[in-house]
Design a protein around this motif. Structure first.
Motif, PDB file in Angstrom:
ATOM      1  N   LEU A  36       0.810  -1.224   0.000  1.00  0.00           N
ATOM      2  CA  LEU A  36       0.000   0.000   0.000  1.00  0.00           C
ATOM      3  C   LEU A  36       0.839   1.268   0.000  1.00  0.00           C
ATOM      4  O   LEU A  36       0.329   2.339  -0.350  1.00  0.00           O
ATOM      5  CB  LEU A  36      -0.921   0.008   1.231  1.00  0.00           C
ATOM      6  CG  LEU A  36      -1.940  -1.120   1.301  1.00  0.00           C
ATOM      7  CD1 LEU A  36      -2.788  -1.003   2.562  1.00  0.00           C
ATOM      8  CD2 LEU A  36      -2.840  -1.136   0.068  1.00  0.00           C
ATOM      9  N   PHE A  91      -3.249   7.198   5.230  1.00  0.00           N
ATOM     10  CA  PHE A  91      -4.567   6.578   5.053  1.00  0.00           C
ATOM     11  C   PHE A  91      -5.666   7.638   5.106  1.00  0.00           C
ATOM     12  O   PHE A  91      -6.646   7.572   4.354  1.00  0.00           O
ATOM     13  CB  PHE A  91      -4.810   5.529   6.138  1.00  0.00           C
ATOM     14  CG  PHE A  91      -4.313   4.155   5.784  1.00  0.00           C
ATOM     15  CD1 PHE A  91      -3.033   3.971   5.305  1.00  0.00           C
ATOM     16  CD2 PHE A  91      -5.132   3.045   5.935  1.00  0.00           C
ATOM     17  CE1 PHE A  91      -2.565   2.703   4.977  1.00  0.00           C
ATOM     18  CE2 PHE A  91      -4.689   1.781   5.600  1.00  0.00           C
ATOM     19  CZ  PHE A  91      -3.398   1.600   5.120  1.00  0.00           C
ATOM     20  N   ALA A 113     -10.450   5.204   8.732  1.00  0.00           N
ATOM     21  CA  ALA A 113      -9.300   5.063   7.837  1.00  0.00           C
ATOM     22  C   ALA A 113      -7.996   5.323   8.575  1.00  0.00           C
ATOM     23  O   ALA A 113      -7.028   4.557   8.453  1.00  0.00           O
ATOM     24  CB  ALA A 113      -9.446   6.015   6.651  1.00  0.00           C
ATOM     25  N   PHE A 192      -8.552  -0.894  -0.021  1.00  0.00           N
ATOM     26  CA  PHE A 192      -7.831   0.380   0.041  1.00  0.00           C
ATOM     27  C   PHE A 192      -7.831   1.092  -1.302  1.00  0.00           C
ATOM     28  O   PHE A 192      -8.085   2.294  -1.380  1.00  0.00           O
ATOM     29  CB  PHE A 192      -6.389   0.119   0.493  1.00  0.00           C
ATOM     30  CG  PHE A 192      -5.557   1.371   0.624  1.00  0.00           C
ATOM     31  CD1 PHE A 192      -5.557   2.095   1.797  1.00  0.00           C
ATOM     32  CD2 PHE A 192      -4.766   1.813  -0.426  1.00  0.00           C
ATOM     33  CE1 PHE A 192      -4.789   3.244   1.937  1.00  0.00           C
ATOM     34  CE2 PHE A 192      -3.990   2.960  -0.312  1.00  0.00           C
ATOM     35  CZ  PHE A 192      -4.008   3.675   0.873  1.00  0.00           C
TER      36      PHE A 192
END
Length: 349
Positions: A36, A91, A113, A192
């Motif tokens: 990510l 995030f 988040a 995500f």
């Protein structure tokens, strides 16, 4: 089966930013984090070169030795805490770009988040933290900064402090097949990236606006800390500097300067447009003083507060949020053009 150090280094070199070596070692949480963040922006991937032997030793440790740590509290780690704060902010920014159109986003979506980003870092390696307390801290802080992008920072800090306070070693779990692990990682990755991809391809114009606004809000955090802002810009440009050292392209610097200047001009254009709309929402002139803006804000808040308009709650809430956003935009100090210019930073490099 024992894990080999040479195989780990090979996977680190081939697919390190995608977390292949962590997947091989059974460090699925670490692999997801690298997927990510592309290896922590590349910096975390490079830093791991010296950490791989300890990762391999930990993966090869017998099960009974792993269980002996359960019940004890891991030592405090400043690096893990900083990583929790940064990933929580990351995030939150991604959620702000892709999900801020949702109702009650600042109450539910944003703290969720940010909290999940903090928990992801907390669960790297053989450690973890308390899920309920960490998310609870994020949800408790979010109403204080309702409707403000700057809420990402205090939410991440509160969640990271809570995660550090409730840190513990992981309990031993049974081994799972590779297909099950990949399935779980794939679902987490899609959760995500899915909303961000949908927002990008199906609502491109609004996404660009969200990106510019988010970048502007992020950069405005450093308006009161010029030195910290300059350090941040240096970190952003670190990959360019490494590339120049390896390739030795003397003409690269001018092009990089122009590209970064275009980026800041793009962000500033949206910030200027945002201020123009804010003046219209508050019905004040562009030359209005801070006292005039504050006075007008208080007048409009009293008029459109949802508690005073129960017969038209939805309309009142919409106006109330617009007024708050406009006041926040005009309350931020307006940086002079070129204040975020990168020329002074790199002219000597």
């Amino acid at each position: 089966m024992a894990k080999g150090l040479l195989v780990t280094y090979a996977l680190w070199a081939v697919g390190g930013p995608a977390g292949l070596h962590h997947l091989y070692l059974g460090r699925d949480t670490h692999a997801l984090l690298w997927m990510l963040t592309l290896g922590g922006g590349g910096l975390g991937w490079l830093w791991e070169f010296w950490k791989l032997p300890s990762f391999v030793a930990q993966a090869n440790r017998p099960q009974r030795q792993r269980q002996s740590s359960v019940g004890r509290t891991p030592p405090l780690s400043f690096i893990r805490f900083v990583a929790q704060v940064i990933v929580g902010i990351y995030f939150g920014l991604v959620a702000l770009i892709s999900l801020s159109f949702m109702a009650n986003f600042y109450i539910v979506g944003l703290p969720l988040a940010v909290g999940l980003g903090v928990l992801l870092v907390a669960a790297v390696g053989n450690q973890t933290s308390d899920f309920k307390n960490t998310l609870g801290a994020a949800f408790l802080i979010s109403p204080i900064f309702y409707g403000r992008p700057v809420a990402i920072l205090p939410i991440s800090l509160a969640a990271s402090i809570t995660a550090q306070k409730h840190r513990r070693y992981k309990t031993s779990v049974g081994s799972e097949t590779l297909s099950v692990r990949l399935y779980r990682l794939g679902l987490a990755y899609l959760a995500f990236t899915g909303p961000l991809a949908y927002s990008t391809f199906c609502n491109t114009a609004a996404t660009l606006s969200y990106v510019a606004e988010t970048l502007g809000s992020f950069l405005s955090w450093f308006s009161f800390f010029p030195l910290l802002g300059r350090i941040t810009e240096s970190v952003f440009l670190l990959p360019y500097r490494i590339w120049r050292l390896l390739v030795g392209d003397p003409g690269f610097s001018n092009n990089s300067f122009r590209e970064w200047e275009k980026l800041y001009e793009f962000v500033n254009s949206f910030q200027d447009e945002k201020r123009q709309l804010a003046y219209q929402v508050l019905s004040v002139s562009e030359g209005a003083t801070n006292e005039e803006i504050h006075r007008r804000y208080r007048e409009l808040v009293k008029i459109w507060h949802p508690d005073h308009n129960r017969h038209q709650t939805e309309e009142a809430q919409r106006h109330f949020l617009e007024i708050q956003a406009a006041y926040e935009a005009l309350s931020q100090p307006r940086k002079p053009k070129g204040s975020w210019s990168l020329w002074p930073l790199l002219i000597d490099h």
